[in-house]
Scaffold this motif. Sequence first.
Motif, short mmCIF file in Angstrom:
data_model
loop_
_atom_site.label_atom_id
_atom_site.label_comp_id
_atom_site.label_asym_id
_atom_site.label_seq_id
_atom_site.Cartn_x
_atom_site.Cartn_y
_atom_site.Cartn_z
N LEU A 6 -12.66 -33.72 -17.07
CA LEU A 6 -11.30 -33.17 -17.08
C LEU A 6 -11.00 -32.53 -18.43
O LEU A 6 -10.45 -31.42 -18.51
N GLU A 7 -11.36 -33.22 -19.50
CA GLU A 7 -11.10 -32.68 -20.84
C GLU A 7 -11.93 -31.43 -21.11
O GLU A 7 -11.45 -30.46 -21.71
N LEU A 8 -13.19 -31.44 -20.66
CA LEU A 8 -14.04 -30.26 -20.84
C LEU A 8 -13.50 -29.08 -20.01
O LEU A 8 -13.61 -27.92 -20.44
N ALA A 9 -12.93 -29.36 -18.85
CA ALA A 9 -12.35 -28.30 -18.03
C ALA A 9 -11.17 -27.64 -18.74
O ALA A 9 -10.99 -26.42 -18.66
N ILE A 10 -10.37 -28.43 -19.43
CA ILE A 10 -9.25 -27.86 -20.19
C ILE A 10 -9.78 -26.96 -21.29
O ILE A 10 -9.27 -25.84 -21.51
N ALA A 119 -8.98 -7.24 -14.49
CA ALA A 119 -9.78 -8.36 -15.01
C ALA A 119 -9.04 -9.19 -16.06
O ALA A 119 -8.99 -10.42 -15.96
N PRO A 120 -8.46 -8.57 -17.11
CA PRO A 120 -7.74 -9.39 -18.08
C PRO A 120 -6.53 -10.10 -17.49
O PRO A 120 -6.20 -11.22 -17.90
N GLY A 121 -5.85 -9.45 -16.52
CA GLY A 121 -4.72 -10.12 -15.88
C GLY A 121 -5.14 -11.35 -15.11
O GLY A 121 -4.49 -12.40 -15.17
N LEU A 122 -6.24 -11.24 -14.38
CA LEU A 122 -6.77 -12.40 -13.67
C LEU A 122 -7.15 -13.51 -14.64
O LEU A 122 -6.88 -14.69 -14.40
N ALA A 123 -7.80 -13.13 -15.74
CA ALA A 123 -8.24 -14.14 -16.71
C ALA A 123 -7.04 -14.82 -17.38
O ALA A 123 -7.02 -16.05 -17.52
N LEU A 124 -6.04 -14.04 -17.76
CA LEU A 124 -4.88 -14.61 -18.45
C LEU A 124 -4.10 -15.54 -17.54
O LEU A 124 -3.84 -16.70 -17.90
N ILE A 125 -3.73 -15.06 -16.36
CA ILE A 125 -2.90 -15.86 -15.47
C ILE A 125 -3.70 -17.02 -14.90
O ILE A 125 -3.20 -18.15 -14.79
N GLY A 126 -4.95 -16.77 -14.52
CA GLY A 126 -5.77 -17.86 -13.98
C GLY A 126 -6.02 -18.96 -14.98
O GLY A 126 -5.89 -20.15 -14.65
N SER A 127 -6.37 -18.61 -16.20
CA SER A 127 -6.65 -19.63 -17.21
C SER A 127 -5.39 -20.38 -17.61
O SER A 127 -5.41 -21.61 -17.78
N PHE A 128 -4.26 -19.66 -17.72
CA PHE A 128 -3.01 -20.32 -18.12
C PHE A 128 -2.55 -21.29 -17.03
O PHE A 128 -2.17 -22.43 -17.32
N THR A 129 -2.59 -20.84 -15.77
CA THR A 129 -2.18 -21.72 -14.66
C THR A 129 -3.08 -22.95 -14.60
O THR A 129 -2.60 -24.07 -14.45
N THR A 130 -4.38 -22.73 -14.69
CA THR A 130 -5.33 -23.85 -14.63
C THR A 130 -5.12 -24.80 -15.80
O THR A 130 -5.12 -26.03 -15.61
#
Length: 645
Positions: A6-10, A119-130
């Motif tokens: 879990l910590e590595l996923a963050i 691509a950057p939009g997917l990365a930004l929103i996906g990483s922030f949500t996750t």
Amino acid sequence: MGQLALELAIAAAVAWAVVGAVPQWRRFTVAAAVLTAALAAAAVVALVAALIRVDPSLSYVARHASSATPLQYRIAGAWGGMEGSLLVWAALTPAVFACGSWRTARRRAGPDGAASSAAPGLALIGSFTTAVFLAVSRVSASPFETLDVPTGRGRGLLAVLQHPAMVYHPPILYAGLALVAVPFALTMAAAWERRLDRSWLDAVVPWLRASWLVLGIGIVAGSQWAYAELGWGGFWAWDPVENAALLPWLATTVALHGAAATRATGRLPLTTAAAVAGAFCLMVSGVYVTRSGSTGSIHAFADSTAIGRPLLLFALVSVVASVVVLLRLGLPGGSPWGWRRDLALAAQAALGGIAVLAIAVGTLWPVVDGVWWSSATQARELVRPAYYHRVLAPIVIAALLAMAIGPELRWAGGRRGGGRAATGAALGALGALLICWWLGIGAWRGASVAALGGAALGASVGAVVARPGSIRRSRRSVGVALAHGGFALVMLGAVAAGTGDDHQVRVGTGEVATIGAWTVELERLDVGSTDRFEFVRAVVVVDLGGTRSRHEPELRAYEDQPIPTAESSIAGSLRGDTIVVLDAIDPGATEATITVRRRPLMPWVWAGAVAMLLGGAVAMRARRPPASAAEPAAARRPAATVPPR
């Protein structure tokens, strides 16, 4: 092991955001998303393994599993509690975004660079949500917290959750909610670049269809589970936790109708984008509602400000960011609508938006109550179902009317339905009125809504019949007609089911109780036990005006959970369902209190839901034909691109 994953996923989610932000590293965004998803999945696998072996050291396992719990329900325990369900949801989010990033990377960048800018939009929103979901899971709701003194025996999964639907319903629902995030990211990227054009529609519509279909399957599965397991005679209680899934689905429905109108006329791109953004914001708000305890719902996972505050902040950030991005756009121009099918699509989208707003007000009112008046959670009353029925009734009527007349209207630059849609609508309305007469539904309001539902169903069938080659040319048109017809069938069944009645009787073994023209005979009461639960089973024969059915409802007490759970018995036919519930027995097991419910046309609700979702699947699988063969003239023009100010 699970805590470390879990910590590595963050950490991987943070690295994913950095990779997406640096242009030279963006080719690694798919790998970063996959790594995040893999690490989050590893944490879920570790939790499932602990549940399977009933690890005595984990608090979560002690509360949701036991050695007597069957294997499938031990696995289902991973999403049977607040901490586990949040972790599963957090793991599904990067998996969905990894698929979205991969598909975006495969798309050839068009002359306007739309594919590459996503691509950057997917990365930004996906990483922030996750990162937000994983961080809340790690800090405030970790399923890997250990006990000071390991227990030797767990309590097991809640009795009401030990149902086959528990194995598949929550994961499907969470996957559908996670899918809502991808079209949001694609839309925000396109809106930021002022590119609400045809390439944006081509990218976002498949994801909208996927999220609509998967989320719809999850909602229907949960409704059928509640209907069959609880024996309360209904399939929707308008509880905030239920509405938390319904609202994003409705917003996605609005977005799909808006996208269809945009393709046909070049209008409504901003409305479609707003609906996509609304679906995501409602999804995030639903996470807050279901896990903060702010509504006072008995179905909420938790009552924790430590969990609720970061989720509420995330929801507010999502709303503000969406508004800021969309306000940068201007309204596109276009020709007047006129009385065309395009207007019917726009009307359905508008009605869906009104329905979303009305349901959101009722769902979030307890939250507003707590913020504005600071009342205790336990003292807040949920908005009653009567509110939703009164507010939504005219919206549903207007939507059915639009569905009934829409297929007969012409597309812009196209032709009319040839009269067959109108004929189908008339026959459908007549058939619905005959069904009302058959069931004895004399109330004019119920009969009127049923007639509109029948008209919408008939018009959907007529729209396909009007073009004999449409099935061969465009499965998408057939899927849309099937989805609309299924919705009309759901409404028709719901109206009829609402005219049913309930009766409770107390009867002794071997005796017969009379309720008007009904008779309820209690043949015997059987008391026994299994390895998992103790039970009392009633053998009941119900005669409803000459229609006899045999039922065996039960009361069960599972494992270390002494509160009994009712297992209802349902006998269904084309005409409707008869539900028998064993409410209570006397200490000597010689008398029982039994509730008998009659729900006319209830199977039609499930048949309509299946047809609606099947139509969505057909439309999603269909390839879009060339514009010259399948689209009206207006749709062949480029969709409106919002110009910079």
